[in-house]
Motif scaffolding. Sequence first.
Motif, PDB file in Angstrom:
ATOM      1  N   GLN A  23       0.706  -1.195   0.100  1.00 18.59           N
ATOM      2  CA  GLN A  23       0.005  -0.058  -0.118  1.00 18.59           C
ATOM      3  C   GLN A  23       0.789   1.331  -0.107  1.00 18.59           C
ATOM      4  N   LYS A  24       1.550   1.438  -1.120  1.00 21.24           N
ATOM      5  CA  LYS A  24       2.186   2.683  -1.440  1.00 21.24           C
ATOM      6  C   LYS A  24       1.643   3.911  -1.669  1.00 21.24           C
ATOM      7  N   LYS A  25       1.934   4.990  -1.223  1.00 23.27           N
ATOM      8  CA  LYS A  25       1.372   6.261  -1.799  1.00 23.27           C
ATOM      9  C   LYS A  25       1.860   6.516  -2.879  1.00 23.27           C
ATOM     10  N   VAL A  26       1.072   7.141  -4.001  1.00 20.87           N
ATOM     11  CA  VAL A  26       1.346   7.274  -5.300  1.00 20.87           C
ATOM     12  C   VAL A  26       0.674   8.631  -5.816  1.00 20.87           C
ATOM     13  N   THR A  27       1.223   9.288  -6.361  1.00 18.87           N
ATOM     14  CA  THR A  27       0.737  10.658  -6.935  1.00 18.87           C
ATOM     15  C   THR A  27       0.956  10.734  -8.749  1.00 18.87           C
ATOM     16  N   PHE A  28      -0.386  10.851  -9.363  1.00 21.62           N
ATOM     17  CA  PHE A  28      -0.382  11.119 -10.691  1.00 21.62           C
ATOM     18  C   PHE A  28      -0.713  12.329 -11.132  1.00 21.62           C
ATOM     19  N   GLY A  29      -0.207  12.910 -12.198  1.00 17.46           N
ATOM     20  CA  GLY A  29      -0.510  14.075 -12.927  1.00 17.46           C
ATOM     21  C   GLY A  29      -1.615  14.062 -14.008  1.00 17.46           C
ATOM     22  N   HIS A  30      -2.261  15.095 -14.279  1.00 17.32           N
ATOM     23  CA  HIS A  30      -3.490  14.848 -15.294  1.00 17.32           C
ATOM     24  C   HIS A  30      -3.548  16.272 -16.001  1.00 17.32           C
ATOM     25  N   GLN A  31      -3.933  16.269 -17.182  1.00 17.35           N
ATOM     26  CA  GLN A  31      -4.257  17.248 -17.657  1.00 17.35           C
ATOM     27  C   GLN A  31      -5.872  17.232 -18.106  1.00 17.35           C
ATOM     28  N   GLN A  32      -6.597  18.333 -18.373  1.00 13.96           N
ATOM     29  CA  GLN A  32      -8.084  18.189 -18.635  1.00 13.96           C
ATOM     30  C   GLN A  32      -8.339  17.992 -19.877  1.00 13.96           C
ATOM     31  N   VAL A  33      -8.178  16.842 -20.121  1.00 14.38           N
ATOM     32  CA  VAL A  33      -8.717  16.307 -21.270  1.00 14.38           C
ATOM     33  C   VAL A  33      -9.410  14.839 -21.357  1.00 14.38           C
ATOM     34  N   PHE A  34     -10.498  14.372 -22.206  1.00 14.58           N
ATOM     35  CA  PHE A  34     -10.917  13.278 -22.048  1.00 14.58           C
ATOM     36  C   PHE A  34     -10.345  11.934 -21.617  1.00 14.58           C
ATOM     37  N   HIS A  84      -0.905  10.500 -16.686  1.00 16.91           N
ATOM     38  CA  HIS A  84      -1.790  10.495 -17.981  1.00 16.91           C
ATOM     39  C   HIS A  84      -0.925  11.284 -18.963  1.00 16.91           C
ATOM     40  N   ILE A  85      -0.508  10.896 -20.064  1.00 16.15           N
ATOM     41  CA  ILE A  85       0.549  11.580 -20.620  1.00 16.15           C
ATOM     42  C   ILE A  85       0.335  11.340 -22.158  1.00 16.15           C
ATOM     43  N   PRO A 189      -4.131  22.409 -22.704  1.00 16.61           N
ATOM     44  CA  PRO A 189      -5.207  22.046 -23.553  1.00 16.61           C
ATOM     45  C   PRO A 189      -6.651  23.142 -22.883  1.00 16.61           C
ATOM     46  N   ALA A 190      -6.680  23.445 -21.699  1.00 14.32           N
ATOM     47  CA  ALA A 190      -7.787  24.163 -20.959  1.00 14.32           C
ATOM     48  C   ALA A 190      -7.739  25.584 -21.331  1.00 14.32           C
ATOM     49  N   GLN A 191      -6.518  26.016 -21.933  1.00 14.20           N
ATOM     50  CA  GLN A 191      -6.533  27.312 -22.478  1.00 14.20           C
ATOM     51  C   GLN A 191      -6.675  27.481 -23.886  1.00 14.20           C
ATOM     52  N   MET A 192      -6.972  26.494 -24.716  1.00 20.76           N
ATOM     53  CA  MET A 192      -6.915  26.598 -25.978  1.00 20.76           C
ATOM     54  C   MET A 192      -8.242  27.658 -26.687  1.00 20.76           C
ATOM     55  N   VAL A 193      -9.564  27.400 -25.844  1.00 19.17           N
ATOM     56  CA  VAL A 193     -10.712  28.241 -26.301  1.00 19.17           C
ATOM     57  C   VAL A 193     -10.190  29.709 -25.987  1.00 19.17           C
ATOM     58  N   ALA A 194      -9.948  29.879 -24.798  1.00 15.72           N
ATOM     59  CA  ALA A 194      -9.669  31.352 -24.596  1.00 15.72           C
ATOM     60  C   ALA A 194      -8.779  32.213 -25.478  1.00 15.72           C
TER      61      ALA A 194
END
Length: 411
Positions: A23-34, A84-85, A189-194
């Motif tokens: 039971q190791k702690k693990v940290t993942f990074g993600h971007q706001q895409v599907f 997620h990459i 990604p999340a800044q594309m529309v603006a």
Amino acid sequence: MRKYLAIAMLGALALAATPAQAQKKVTFGHQQVFDIVPVLLAQEKGFFAKHGMPDVEVTKQASWGTTRDNLVLGSAGSGIDGAHILTPMPYLISSGKVTQNNVPTPMYILARLNLDSQAISVSNEYADLKLGLDAKPLKAALEKKKAAGNSVKAAMTFPGGTHDCWIRYWLAAGGIDPDKDIETIVVPPAQMVANMKVGTMDCLCVGEPWNEQLKNQKIGYTAVNTAEIWNKHPEKSFAMRADWVDAHPNATKALLMAVQEAQRWCDDAANRAELAQIVSGRQWFNCPVPDILPRLQGRFDYGMGKVVENSPHVMKFWKDHASYPYRSHELWFLVEGVRWGKFKEDEDLSGLVAKVNREDLWREAAQELGVPAAEIPQSTSRGIETFFDGKVFDPAKPEAYLASLAIKRSS
């Protein structure tokens, strides 16, 4: 659904017969895409905890560059253990191509998160062109704009990443040199529309829900679903630092099993409305459900009057072997890296794939989860791939593919 439940029960029985996971702690990074949703669902639905990993943190990253930097730091340096990459990034990081002072940070790709359903969108400035797969009409418009003293820009999310590959392929197939005829810029990604709203770019490539939101806000329109460029193409990956995986093999398998189970859940059409509701919240996408759900369910309104119902190019998380990280696909990304000068022509690309791609761990996890043999690929290659413009990539003859391309930086 019965089949899904049966597999989940088999997975539970398999776990009961094995030692408890570390039971190791693990940290993942993600971007706001599907593409991140299998990882989010593994946490939201308790799949990580179910498989023995209750202490998983999924943290939003400001950009893919931030993801890279935090992977280099690792959790020991207040960074992240995995992410997620964009599929080429673990190769660029492992080889030191995009890291500070070119110092490599070895990475492993453990699974593919999805196939298909990114998009290339174009500003309403080019509404009269009604652009689609053929980018040739855009060439004259860009030349006219430049002649008037204006800059022309194509946005993607990370140099050498998947979105960079798709927009470069589309432009080059239309006779537009992405390095000479237009400037490519990096936008999260999340800044594309603006950014398109204020005229930062002429066209862009990004994942959803941003193309749908762009169209809904009447700022631009979708020219291409990337699966129209390459049907059932690989997209994002689930990757981790190699040192973490090597130190925690049981925990890694548990994480993989949780993600695989989540991918199966996400691919059930009956779950997609709930999925959209979950990820729309402030914690994840902070985006209205109407900007998320239609394309997730296969309804693609491109804008400009084009609507495709029940599109075969809807995002796939499990079916069509979407989760399995084919080595042949990763070789294609590296060959494209050679095409655009990210990798040297004499580099051992196959050797690099063998170091980074851990499809063997994917297989172990799938077998322990109880995945039917028919859903586990027999080969590490999906074979010959054909693109919309007739170009053919044979993983056994990558040099022939490279030679067939008219616009490239390699010799």
